[in-house]
Design a protein around this motif. Structure first.
Motif, PDB file in Angstrom:
ATOM      1  N   TYR A   1       0.833  -1.195   0.000  1.00 47.29           N
ATOM      2  CA  TYR A   1       0.000   0.000   0.000  1.00 47.29           C
ATOM      3  C   TYR A   1       0.874   1.255   0.000  1.00 47.29           C
ATOM      4  N   ARG A   2       0.304   2.347  -0.448  1.00 46.08           N
ATOM      5  CA  ARG A   2       0.968   3.647  -0.353  1.00 46.08           C
ATOM      6  C   ARG A   2       0.193   4.527   0.610  1.00 46.08           C
ATOM      7  N   TYR A   3       0.862   4.935   1.667  1.00 47.71           N
ATOM      8  CA  TYR A   3       0.232   5.851   2.624  1.00 47.71           C
ATOM      9  C   TYR A   3       0.929   7.198   2.567  1.00 47.71           C
ATOM     10  N   SER A   4       0.141   8.265   2.579  1.00 49.64           N
ATOM     11  CA  SER A   4       0.682   9.609   2.730  1.00 49.64           C
ATOM     12  C   SER A   4      -0.331  10.448   3.482  1.00 49.64           C
ATOM     13  N   LYS A   5       0.100  11.599   3.982  1.00 45.58           N
ATOM     14  CA  LYS A   5      -0.815  12.472   4.715  1.00 45.58           C
ATOM     15  C   LYS A   5      -1.967  12.922   3.824  1.00 45.58           C
ATOM     16  N   SER A   6      -1.681  13.132   2.556  1.00 46.38           N
ATOM     17  CA  SER A   6      -2.724  13.604   1.646  1.00 46.38           C
ATOM     18  C   SER A   6      -3.577  12.466   1.096  1.00 46.38           C
ATOM     19  N   ARG A   7      -3.033  11.226   1.143  1.00 46.05           N
ATOM     20  CA  ARG A   7      -3.780  10.088   0.609  1.00 46.05           C
ATOM     21  C   ARG A   7      -3.647   8.872   1.536  1.00 46.05           C
ATOM     22  N   PRO A   8      -4.463   8.810   2.572  1.00 45.93           N
ATOM     23  CA  PRO A   8      -4.478   7.595   3.396  1.00 45.93           C
ATOM     24  C   PRO A   8      -4.943   6.404   2.562  1.00 45.93           C
ATOM     25  N   CYS A   9      -4.623   5.228   3.023  1.00 43.54           N
ATOM     26  CA  CYS A   9      -5.038   4.022   2.308  1.00 43.54           C
ATOM     27  C   CYS A   9      -6.550   3.823   2.477  1.00 43.54           C
ATOM     28  N   PRO A  10      -7.280   3.588   1.394  1.00 43.18           N
ATOM     29  CA  PRO A  10      -8.740   3.411   1.497  1.00 43.18           C
ATOM     30  C   PRO A  10      -9.168   2.339   2.490  1.00 43.18           C
ATOM     31  N   ILE A  11      -8.326   1.323   2.696  1.00 40.90           N
ATOM     32  CA  ILE A  11      -8.682   0.271   3.659  1.00 40.90           C
ATOM     33  C   ILE A  11      -8.884   0.856   5.054  1.00 40.90           C
ATOM     34  N   MET A  12      -8.248   1.986   5.339  1.00 39.12           N
ATOM     35  CA  MET A  12      -8.362   2.614   6.657  1.00 39.12           C
ATOM     36  C   MET A  12      -9.698   3.316   6.850  1.00 39.12           C
ATOM     37  N   TYR A  13     -10.468   3.450   5.784  1.00 37.46           N
ATOM     38  CA  TYR A  13     -11.777   4.095   5.864  1.00 37.46           C
ATOM     39  C   TYR A  13     -12.890   3.113   6.225  1.00 37.46           C
ATOM     40  N   THR A  14     -12.569   1.843   6.356  1.00 33.31           N
ATOM     41  CA  THR A  14     -13.595   0.805   6.414  1.00 33.31           C
ATOM     42  C   THR A  14     -13.990   0.417   7.843  1.00 33.31           C
ATOM     43  N   GLU A  15     -15.165  -0.173   7.946  1.00 32.73           N
ATOM     44  CA  GLU A  15     -15.647  -0.657   9.237  1.00 32.73           C
ATOM     45  C   GLU A  15     -14.775  -1.791   9.762  1.00 32.73           C
ATOM     46  N   SER A  16     -14.271  -2.629   8.870  1.00 31.38           N
ATOM     47  CA  SER A  16     -13.412  -3.732   9.300  1.00 31.38           C
ATOM     48  C   SER A  16     -12.123  -3.208   9.914  1.00 31.38           C
ATOM     49  N   PHE A  17     -11.610  -2.111   9.392  1.00 26.89           N
ATOM     50  CA  PHE A  17     -10.404  -1.512   9.968  1.00 26.89           C
ATOM     51  C   PHE A  17     -10.705  -0.988  11.373  1.00 26.89           C
ATOM     52  N   ILE A  18     -11.828  -0.309  11.536  1.00 24.10           N
ATOM     53  CA  ILE A  18     -12.233   0.178  12.849  1.00 24.10           C
ATOM     54  C   ILE A  18     -12.404  -0.984  13.820  1.00 24.10           C
ATOM     55  N   ASN A  19     -13.027  -2.062  13.358  1.00 23.59           N
ATOM     56  CA  ASN A  19     -13.229  -3.221  14.222  1.00 23.59           C
ATOM     57  C   ASN A  19     -11.897  -3.829  14.655  1.00 23.59           C
ATOM     58  N   GLY A  20     -10.892  -3.780  13.769  1.00 23.31           N
ATOM     59  CA  GLY A  20      -9.574  -4.267  14.143  1.00 23.31           C
ATOM     60  C   GLY A  20      -8.963  -3.442  15.262  1.00 23.31           C
ATOM     61  N   LEU A  21      -9.181  -2.137  15.231  1.00 15.41           N
ATOM     62  CA  LEU A  21      -8.696  -1.262  16.298  1.00 15.41           C
ATOM     63  C   LEU A  21      -9.436  -1.539  17.606  1.00 15.41           C
ATOM     64  N   LYS A  22     -10.747  -1.719  17.526  1.00 18.02           N
ATOM     65  CA  LYS A  22     -11.533  -2.008  18.728  1.00 18.02           C
ATOM     66  C   LYS A  22     -11.122  -3.342  19.348  1.00 18.02           C
ATOM     67  N   LYS A  23     -10.832  -4.322  18.505  1.00 20.28           N
ATOM     68  CA  LYS A  23     -10.383  -5.617  19.004  1.00 20.28           C
ATOM     69  C   LYS A  23      -9.060  -5.473  19.740  1.00 20.28           C
ATOM     70  N   ARG A  24      -8.156  -4.688  19.195  1.00 17.22           N
ATOM     71  CA  ARG A  24      -6.847  -4.458  19.840  1.00 17.22           C
ATOM     72  C   ARG A  24      -7.042  -3.823  21.217  1.00 17.22           C
ATOM     73  N   ILE A  25      -7.909  -2.840  21.302  1.00 16.40           N
ATOM     74  CA  ILE A  25      -8.161  -2.167  22.573  1.00 16.40           C
ATOM     75  C   ILE A  25      -8.748  -3.140  23.593  1.00 16.40           C
ATOM     76  N   ALA A  26      -9.700  -3.943  23.149  1.00 14.05           N
ATOM     77  CA  ALA A  26     -10.351  -4.893  24.059  1.00 14.05           C
ATOM     78  C   ALA A  26      -9.375  -5.946  24.580  1.00 14.05           C
ATOM     79  N   GLU A  27      -8.444  -6.340  23.749  1.00 15.87           N
ATOM     80  CA  GLU A  27      -7.514  -7.406  24.125  1.00 15.87           C
ATOM     81  C   GLU A  27      -6.324  -6.910  24.946  1.00 15.87           C
ATOM     82  N   THR A  28      -5.968  -5.637  24.784  1.00 15.45           N
ATOM     83  CA  THR A  28      -4.708  -5.165  25.354  1.00 15.45           C
ATOM     84  C   THR A  28      -4.820  -3.934  26.254  1.00 15.45           C
TER      85      THR A  28
END
Length: 245
Positions: free
Chosen positions: A189-216
């Protein structure tokens, strides 16, 4: 419910928050301006960077971003919450929260709605580093120096300080951005301040963050944001503000 959202920058933070809000609060849509806002909508504005976000100097529009925000909200009297997002960087969450709070409370006109300040510890990229699903299983050479300094899949990204041996990042926020860029490049993937990766806009990405918080219990500044969004979703008219960090 009507939200006024002020984000420190007009780049990655602006885009990520704009995509996350409708996923976390599905009844909300974005209005073009505060003059057009209807129930169950939000408006989103850029603070033009830190410290311009903090501007309350009425002698210059460019130095009065926060002041203009307060004046605009007071003029229309339609906003239920002002939400402010900014980096903590090397100042830390508590200090930057206090600075913004003091600016609001000392403004010559009281803000007519409740406000909540979300200070990212260290920056937006820190939050994005928390999704373990995107951590490389086979690190490539460009990522190895970052991994040797700190493993964000194991340790809390919010506790990662900049690598003193890394010459291209003068602050922790810049280092976190470079870390994320190398990590995403490792995955194709290509990440930049002006162009975040579209995968980061998704509900699955948010759920991955929530899972990390719940586990750790990592990413507590991000968790504060998620908690508040849940409170708004469950009880929109009277959702309580979070206490200072």
């Amino acid at each position: 419910m009507k939200l006024y959202i002020l984000v420190e920058d007009g780049k990655s933070g602006h885009k990520i928050i704009d995509h996350w809000i409708p996923l976390l609060l599905p009844t909300l849509t974005r209005a073009k301006s505060i003059a057009e806002i209807q129930n169950n909508q939000y408006v989103l504005y850029s603070g033009m960077g830190y410290p311009r976000l903090l501007g309350t100097d009425r002698s210059s529009p460019e130095k009065n971003i926060l002041g203009q925000t307060i004046d605009t909200i007071n003029l229309y009297q339609t906003i239920d919450y002002l939400l402010i997002f900014l980096d903590g960087d090397d100042d830390g969450v508590n200090l930057r929260h206090q600075i913004v709070q003091q600016k609001i409370e000392s403004y010559h006109r009281p803000l007519s709605c409740p406000y909540v300040i979300f200070v990212q510890n260290k920056c937006l990229e820190t939050w994005l580093l928390g999704n373990r699903d995107l951590f490389p299983t086979t690190p490539l050479p460009n990522f190895l120096p970052f991994l040797a300094h700190y493993n964000v899949s194991i340790d809390d990204p919010e506790q990662m300080e900049k690598d003193p041996n890394f010459a291209f990042a003068s602050t922790s926020a810049l280092y976190h951005e470079r870390y994320l860029r190398a990590m995403m490049q490792n995955l194709g993937y290509r990440y930049s301040k002006s162009r975040p990766c579209p995968i980061m806009y998704t509900e699955s990405f948010i759920n991955g963050l929530k899972k990390r918080i719940a586990e750790t219990q990592h990413l507590q500044s991000l968790n504060n944001f998620f908690i508040f969004m849940d409170q708004l979703k469950e009880n929109p008219p009277h959702a309580p503000t979070l206490p200072p960090p």
